[in-house]
Design a protein around this motif. Sequence first.
Motif, short mmCIF file in Angstrom:
data_model
loop_
_atom_site.label_atom_id
_atom_site.label_comp_id
_atom_site.label_asym_id
_atom_site.label_seq_id
_atom_site.Cartn_x
_atom_site.Cartn_y
_atom_site.Cartn_z
N ALA A 143 0.89 -1.27 0.01
CA ALA A 143 0.15 -0.08 -0.12
C ALA A 143 0.61 1.31 0.01
CB ALA A 143 -0.96 -0.14 1.73
N ALA A 144 1.66 0.99 0.65
CA ALA A 144 3.20 2.16 0.90
C ALA A 144 3.25 2.60 -0.61
CB ALA A 144 3.93 2.10 2.37
N GLY A 145 3.73 1.66 -1.87
CA GLY A 145 4.29 2.01 -2.59
C GLY A 145 5.74 1.15 -2.72
N ALA A 146 5.96 0.44 -1.42
CA ALA A 146 7.24 -0.43 -1.89
C ALA A 146 7.67 -1.22 -2.94
CB ALA A 146 7.11 -1.31 -0.25
N GLU A 147 9.14 -1.44 -3.32
CA GLU A 147 9.40 -2.25 -4.56
C GLU A 147 9.67 -4.02 -3.77
OE1 GLU A 147 10.12 2.02 -5.77
OE2 GLU A 147 10.87 0.92 -3.87
N ALA A 148 9.81 -3.87 -2.61
CA ALA A 148 10.39 -5.24 -2.53
C ALA A 148 9.99 -5.28 -1.03
CB ALA A 148 11.78 -5.67 -2.51
N VAL A 149 10.03 -6.56 -0.46
CA VAL A 149 10.10 -7.11 1.10
C VAL A 149 10.99 -7.68 1.27
CG1 VAL A 149 8.35 -8.19 2.57
CG2 VAL A 149 7.73 -5.87 1.98
N VAL A 150 11.52 -8.28 2.42
CA VAL A 150 13.05 -8.80 2.62
C VAL A 150 12.50 -9.96 4.11
CG1 VAL A 150 15.25 -9.75 2.68
CG2 VAL A 150 14.28 -8.11 0.57
N LEU A 151 12.00 -11.32 3.78
CA LEU A 151 11.44 -12.44 4.80
C LEU A 151 13.28 -12.39 5.79
CD1 LEU A 151 9.20 -11.63 3.79
CD2 LEU A 151 8.49 -13.81 5.19
N THR A 152 14.01 -12.31 6.46
CA THR A 152 15.44 -12.55 6.56
C THR A 152 15.22 -14.63 7.18
OG1 THR A 152 15.38 -13.15 9.06
CG2 THR A 152 16.37 -11.02 7.34
N ASP A 153 16.37 -15.25 7.12
CA ASP A 153 16.09 -16.63 6.92
C ASP A 153 15.36 -16.78 9.02
OD1 ASP A 153 18.34 -15.26 8.41
OD2 ASP A 153 19.84 -17.07 8.25
N ALA A 154 15.36 -15.99 9.66
CA ALA A 154 14.70 -16.43 11.14
C ALA A 154 13.41 -16.12 11.05
CB ALA A 154 15.98 -15.81 12.01
N SER A 155 12.76 -15.72 9.83
CA SER A 155 11.32 -15.26 10.15
C SER A 155 10.45 -16.68 9.22
CB SER A 155 11.62 -14.12 8.84
OG SER A 155 11.87 -12.70 9.24
N VAL A 156 9.35 -16.43 9.87
CA VAL A 156 8.03 -16.90 9.28
C VAL A 156 8.05 -17.69 7.97
CG1 VAL A 156 6.79 -15.31 8.90
CG2 VAL A 156 5.57 -17.41 9.46
N ASP A 157 7.46 -18.40 7.71
CA ASP A 157 7.56 -18.92 6.05
C ASP A 157 6.20 -18.31 5.89
OD1 ASP A 157 6.72 -20.31 4.18
OD2 ASP A 157 5.22 -21.55 4.80
N LEU A 158 6.81 -17.76 4.34
CA LEU A 158 5.98 -16.48 3.57
C LEU A 158 5.16 -17.07 3.28
CD1 LEU A 158 5.80 -13.77 1.92
CD2 LEU A 158 6.55 -14.77 -0.19
N TYR A 159 5.22 -18.52 2.97
CA TYR A 159 3.75 -19.52 2.59
C TYR A 159 2.70 -19.67 3.29
CZ TYR A 159 6.42 -18.16 -1.97
OH TYR A 159 7.17 -18.20 -2.92
N ASN A 160 2.92 -20.02 4.73
CA ASN A 160 2.25 -19.40 5.39
C ASN A 160 0.25 -19.30 5.22
OD1 ASN A 160 0.24 -19.13 8.53
ND2 ASN A 160 2.06 -20.80 8.96
N PRO A 161 -0.01 -20.30 5.96
CA PRO A 161 -2.07 -19.81 4.53
C PRO A 161 -2.06 -18.85 5.36
CG PRO A 161 -1.87 -22.32 5.25
CD PRO A 161 -0.11 -22.15 5.74
N LYS A 162 -1.63 -18.42 6.66
CA LYS A 162 -2.37 -17.89 7.86
C LYS A 162 -1.50 -15.77 6.63
CE LYS A 162 -2.89 -15.40 12.35
NZ LYS A 162 -2.85 -15.36 14.11
N ALA A 163 -0.55 -15.85 6.94
CA ALA A 163 0.33 -14.79 6.55
C ALA A 163 0.09 -14.98 4.65
CB ALA A 163 1.88 -14.94 6.02
N VAL A 164 -0.31 -16.12 3.59
CA VAL A 164 -1.27 -15.33 2.29
C VAL A 164 -2.43 -14.28 2.80
CG1 VAL A 164 -2.36 -16.64 0.52
CG2 VAL A 164 -0.23 -17.31 1.35
N ARG A 165 -3.74 -15.26 3.91
CA ARG A 165 -4.42 -14.51 3.97
C ARG A 165 -4.72 -12.98 4.09
NH1 ARG A 165 -5.64 -19.36 6.58
NH2 ARG A 165 -6.26 -18.46 8.43
N ALA A 166 -3.29 -13.09 5.30
CA ALA A 166 -3.64 -11.59 6.44
C ALA A 166 -2.65 -10.82 4.63
CB ALA A 166 -2.29 -11.43 7.16
N SER A 167 -1.84 -11.22 4.15
CA SER A 167 -1.58 -10.04 3.15
C SER A 167 -2.43 -9.25 1.95
CB SER A 167 -0.46 -10.78 2.26
OG SER A 167 -1.40 -12.03 1.25
#
Length: 283
Positions: A143-167
């Motif tokens: 929404a803010a117009g960012a060009e990218a997001v980076v998840l570090t190796d210690a972060s949650v799985d991007l494809y967790n169903p709850k993460a997908v829904r929240a996006s």
Amino acid sequence: MNNAPTPELISPRSPRVSAARRLAKRNFRGKERLFLAEGPQAVREAGAQPDTLVELFATVEAAERYADIIGLARDTGARVHLASEQVVADISTTVTPQGLVGICRFLDTPFEDILRARPKLVAVLAHVRDPGNAGTVLRCADAAGAEAVVLTDASVDLYNPKAVRASVGSLFHLPVAVGVPVERAVAGLKEAGVRILAADGAGEHDLDEELDKGTMGGPAAWVFGNEAWGLPEETRALADAVVRVPIHGKAESLNLATAAAVCLYASARAQRAPGGCRSVTES
């Protein structure tokens, strides 16, 4: 006479249903490089991206209500299955399924590709463990117009169903790199001419003061930490500045997603203001 179509998949024990249901688990997602996207918004956004939507399960009612999405899915070459409500509920990871569940290919982008694009605004999630927070921050970045997001190796799985829904579909809008060590993320972004700002409630720099001083107009990467304990000292030390969002009222603090929205929009506003840096200065 009832001319309504008959579901072709009526048993949760169908091999296709079993294969889809397994994608709720991280190890199966990683092995197949496939994930679940539920609901009309997510499925519509997935269908709009080339070679992303692989398969779609829809109840008869949902297929009639969202005929445009069904048509889009078929146009992209996705396999569309009319399924019973029991089958869709069995695949779904929500309490109240919306009648559409898609299977999508992984979308993550190599970190080097993000750097080559010379981004002006990036969100870095370091040690973020809650999937709902990760998905919401991704939505805020979009929404803010960012060009990218980076998840570090210690972060949650991007494809967790709850993460997908929240996006809420934002996962399909902007490049996301996953599994990047925080040191590598910071070093690479600095080399690309991006200022590293660590968001921390105890930061020595006040966000309002930084905006007033005019220091926020250049390319920026905001680093957001763990929901419970924030950013470790070694991560804060990597940043060009550690910035706090001022608390003007009596609230103890802001939650991660709210703080991320404030920080990202502050940078977006500063970059768009007269004199703001709308492009990375070439070295």
